[in-house]
Enzyme design. Structure first.
Site, PDB file in Angstrom:
ATOM      1  N   CYS A 515       1.025  -1.121   0.034  1.00 36.92           N
ATOM      2  CA  CYS A 515      -0.012  -0.030   0.081  1.00 36.92           C
ATOM      3  C   CYS A 515       0.865   1.162  -0.038  1.00 36.92           C
ATOM      4  O   CYS A 515       2.026   1.286   0.556  1.00 36.92           O
ATOM      5  CB  CYS A 515      -0.978  -0.073   1.294  1.00 36.92           C
ATOM      6  SG  CYS A 515      -2.013  -1.550   1.544  1.00 36.92           S
ATOM      7  N   HIS A 694      10.250  -8.735  -6.143  1.00 40.17           N
ATOM      8  CA  HIS A 694       8.909  -8.649  -5.607  1.00 40.17           C
ATOM      9  C   HIS A 694       8.466 -10.100  -5.006  1.00 40.17           C
ATOM     10  O   HIS A 694       7.401 -10.203  -4.469  1.00 40.17           O
ATOM     11  CB  HIS A 694       7.949  -8.174  -6.418  1.00 40.17           C
ATOM     12  CG  HIS A 694       8.152  -6.666  -6.884  1.00 40.17           C
ATOM     13  ND1 HIS A 694       9.012  -6.234  -7.856  1.00 40.17           N
ATOM     14  CD2 HIS A 694       7.653  -5.504  -6.214  1.00 40.17           C
ATOM     15  CE1 HIS A 694       9.019  -4.877  -7.784  1.00 40.17           C
ATOM     16  NE2 HIS A 694       8.088  -4.587  -6.789  1.00 40.17           N
TER      17      HIS A 694
END
Length: 754
Positions: A515, A694
């Protein structure tokens, strides 16, 4: 008059979903606990939307990671490599999201791409076996029934067959051809099951329709839906578009069997003109997207009511709607106790946008002038100051030469080679290093004034020392300071520039559990003091090797902030560019030899229609980057970094940014960009990311060697840098150190062969 929303943020008011999933990833909670947390969030959101008086409440808009992946899994579009792991359904889902490295195998994650022109990232479904495509999932049905138990007749939301088909990466044409037939059958079965459940409305999202559509695209869309809509029976179908207008197909949609059309009147430049030209179908409902789902400013009811009044000339069947999913804005302003009310009153996050829809419905359904309308108009009186005359004067004084760097790239390359004395295939990282709990705690304590500036600085200096030492021990050629002072690459600069506002809890989902908290560009932007200078000077003093200066570029700062709506994006970007230019020149004067200016989000606001690319974006975005670095000496090497977008079609424009080196994400997309770089004779030196940061998996020396060899087969060795594909902030140190050691070992091994 009724109202609707396309979909709602899923992360929760306080990022509950993020923390629940991360606990599961760390084996600190069970599958059952995670699924219960997710269900609790869904129930809370539905009740909130219902309480706000929304008539069409979405279901199946919730996701544990990504809604495109959810749609792929629903129809069993799962690559064999994930099936072969023999994991349960949830862990197979997360293996596609993050990769998997364990006793069942070692696989990389699906590629990740930007969702149209937003900062949300979706996972690209891979199909290597179309035979298995079928309606095997049940998420859409389960979540509809969950809402039903609460007494809510929800509107299930799903990516439409055309958009989903266009987003899938197929193994080959044969697979694609079979998949077309199998996917159509799966959607027909979905319609049948929804009819069995007596679902009233299904929303099919077809954002791909706002691109430039070819004849083949339109034929494919018609082929899918002429068949599919013959099977809708009692089910009503809303075709929902967003991020643009439907100019290439609108007249055909009026003749179709859809029960409703959702049009975007915020980004859809021609949506109103299309209705004025072609009218609207009497047998359809217009879902009018007039509440901005991508920006946080309060809706001006006068403008919305004027639009509705115009639309009512063509149809009375109107539902008030958001322009796109509310996923792209924070949850609620309720949690903002520090922002002055003179600003806060002008903001509407997701929950407040529900209230706006409720207000507009009430105003339109009442006969006399409603007090809600008057209250809304009062908001826009006595707005806090936004203008800075010094900034305006500086912009006005800019000349053509301020946007051009001299000497030429070729000349600079020779000068830099002599000055920097770097080996062949220089190794580096993108910038950030892992941020452990103590780093975040130190920053928070300083923000809350619990520790002194000296204590805060000394702590970060110690972390920088450790970071430099780790990189020297690993053997990297060009170092970074680790960015321990930064919470976020955009928020950090915004906090140190005049003209920005900040929220406490304005979190927005970027992908999966990541986020971001975008700053708000409120006024004219300027730099009042150096931002990164002290940290860069300190880091460089610790090593004989070059330590890069690390900055965020103006286009990315703009694209990852909530922009102003009272001036053009071009003007905002040029203001930021001048501020970052001042920082670049300070770093150069302090002896920093390599300065990286990240433009991770360059592609983000690129218009979806190619005809608008230059006039509406590239003609000012590329010069804004040039403005940042055009003042440096020839020997100073300028780097930039870009990630998770498709750049193949704008590489010439990227070359025109005139950086000396560019690093970009390439590992997840299997280095496919390299062929294009070769074809257009891309002049800039490049660092195609050799592994995916990631994912928690550690690439082996062999894997990295193969990747480097692939790159060498495509590009001249003098043009190549070796680096990971993105910053390392979100990874653990043990993963980072192991991966970077393997990266350096692989590079040294290849150098010996050259």
């Amino acid at each position: 008059m009724k109202n609707s929303i396309i979909s709602y943020p899923r992360i929760g008011a306080n990022r509950e979903l993020k923390f629940a999933i991360e606990k599961y990833f760390k084996n600190q909670s069970s599958k059952e606990e995670l699924l219960k947390s997710a269900k609790d969030l869904r129930i809370r959101h539905w009740q909130e939307i219902q309480k706000a008086g929304i008539d069409f409440i979405p279901s199946n808009d919730f996701s544990l990671y990504d809604n495109v992946l959810d749609a792929a899994v629903l129809f069993n579009i799962v690559h064999t490599k994930y099936k072969n792991l023999n994991l349960d359904a949830l862990d197979e889902y997360f293996a596609q999201s993050r990769g998997y490295q364990g006793e069942n195998g070692d696989v990389t994650a699906l590629a990740m791409k930007k969702w149209f022109n937003t900062n949300y990232h979706y996972l690209v479904p891979e199909c290597d076996n179309a035979d298995i495509i079928a309606l095997t999932g049940d998420k859409i049905f389960k979540e509809y029934l969950e809402a039903k138990e609460l007494g809510i007749e929800s509107k299930p939301v799903l990516i439409g067959i055309f958009t989903l088909f266009k987003l899938i990466a197929f193994k080959d044409e044969k697979t694609q051809k079979l998949a077309k037939e199998k996917l159509l059958n799966a959607y027909i079965e979905l319609f049948d099951k929804l009819n069995e459940l007596k679902v009233t409305w299904l929303e099919l999202d077809e954002p791909y329709l706002v691109y430039d559509l070819s004849k083949e695209d339109i034929a494919l869309f018609e082929e899918f839906y002429q068949e599919l809509l013959n099977h809708k029976k009692d089910l009503k179908i809303l075709l929902q578009s967003y991020f643009g207008d439907l100019r290439d197909i609108y007249p055909k949609l009026l003749e179709s069997k859809f029960d409703a059309l959702g049009l975007d009147f915020i980004e859809g430049k021609q949506s109103l003109a299309l209705i004025q030209k072609y009218g609207f179908a009497k047998d359809k409902i217009l879902f009018a997207g007039l509440i901005n789902g991508k920006n946080i400013y309060a809706n001006d009811y006068a403008k919305s009511l004027k639009l509705i009044k115009e639309l009512q000339k063509y149809t009375q069947n109107i539902v008030l709607n958001t322009s796109c999913s509310l996923l792209h804005v924070p949850y609620s302003t309720e949690f903002e106790s520090k922002l002055d009310s003179s600003y806060l009153k002008l903001f509407a996050f997701a929950k407040e946008k529900l209230q706006e829809l409720k207000d507009l419905k009430e105003i339109l359904n009442s006969s006399e002038e409603n007090p809600l309308f008057r209250a809304n108009q009062e908001l826009f009186k006595n707005i806090p100051e936004r203008l800075d005359e010094k900034v305006k004067a500086r912009l006005k004084a800019l000349k053509k030469e301020d946007f051009t760097r001299t000497p030429s790239f070729k000349e600079r390359a020779l000068i830099q080679k002599e000055f920097l004395k770097l080996p062949l295939l220089p190794t580096t990282t993108i910038g950030s290093f892992p941020q452990s709990t103590d780093v975040r705690s130190n920053r928070l304590a300083f923000k809350q004034e619990k520790i002194s500036a000296q204590n805060y600085t000394e702590f970060n200096q110690q972390k920088i020392k450790e970071c430099i030492q780790i990189q020297e021990e690993i053997g990297l050629d060009v170092l970074v300071h680790g960015e321990f002072e930064r919470n976020d690459m955009v928020e950090y600069f915004g906090e140190n520039l005049k003209g920005f506002l900040f929220t406490q809890n304005g979190w927005v989902q970027s992908y999966g559990t990541r986020c971001v908290k975008p700053p708000v560009i409120w006024g004219d932007v300027s730099r009042t003091k150096p931002i990164t200078l002290a940290w860069s000077k300190f880091a460089q003093s610790l090593s004989q090797k070059i330590v890069k200066g690390m900055l965020t570029g103006p286009v990315t700062i703009l694209n990852w902030s909530f922009p102003r709506e009272d001036i053009s994006l071009k003007e905002s970007t040029e203001q930021i560019a001048l501020a970052i230019r001042d920082e670049v020149l300070d770093l150069e004067n302090a002896g920093i030899k390599i300065i990286q200016i990240d433009e991770a989000a360059l592609r983000e606001k690129l218009p979806l229609r190619k005809s608008d690319w230059h006039s509406e974006y590239l003609d000012w975005a590329i010069p804004a980057f040039n403005l940042v670095h055009s003042g440096v000496k020839a020997k100073t090497q300028i780097h930039t970094h870009m990630c998770y977008s498709e750049f193949g079609d704008i590489l010439k424009e990227i070359d025109a940014m005139d950086a000396d080196v560019i690093s970009f994400e390439a590992s997840r997309s299997n280095l496919s960009l390299l062929d294009t770089l070769k074809a257009i004779r891309f002049k800039t030196e490049v660092g195609p990311g050799v592994y995916d940061i990631h994912s928690p998996r550690v690439p082996s020396v062999e894997e990295l060697s193969l990747t480097i060899e692939k790159i060498l087969n495509k590009l001249p060795k003098e043009q190549i840098w070796i680096n990971p594909d993105c910053g390392l902030k979100t990874r653990a140190y043990e993963e980072v150190i192991a991966s970077l050691k393997n990266l350096v070992t692989a590079t040294q091994k290849i150098r010996e062969q050259l």
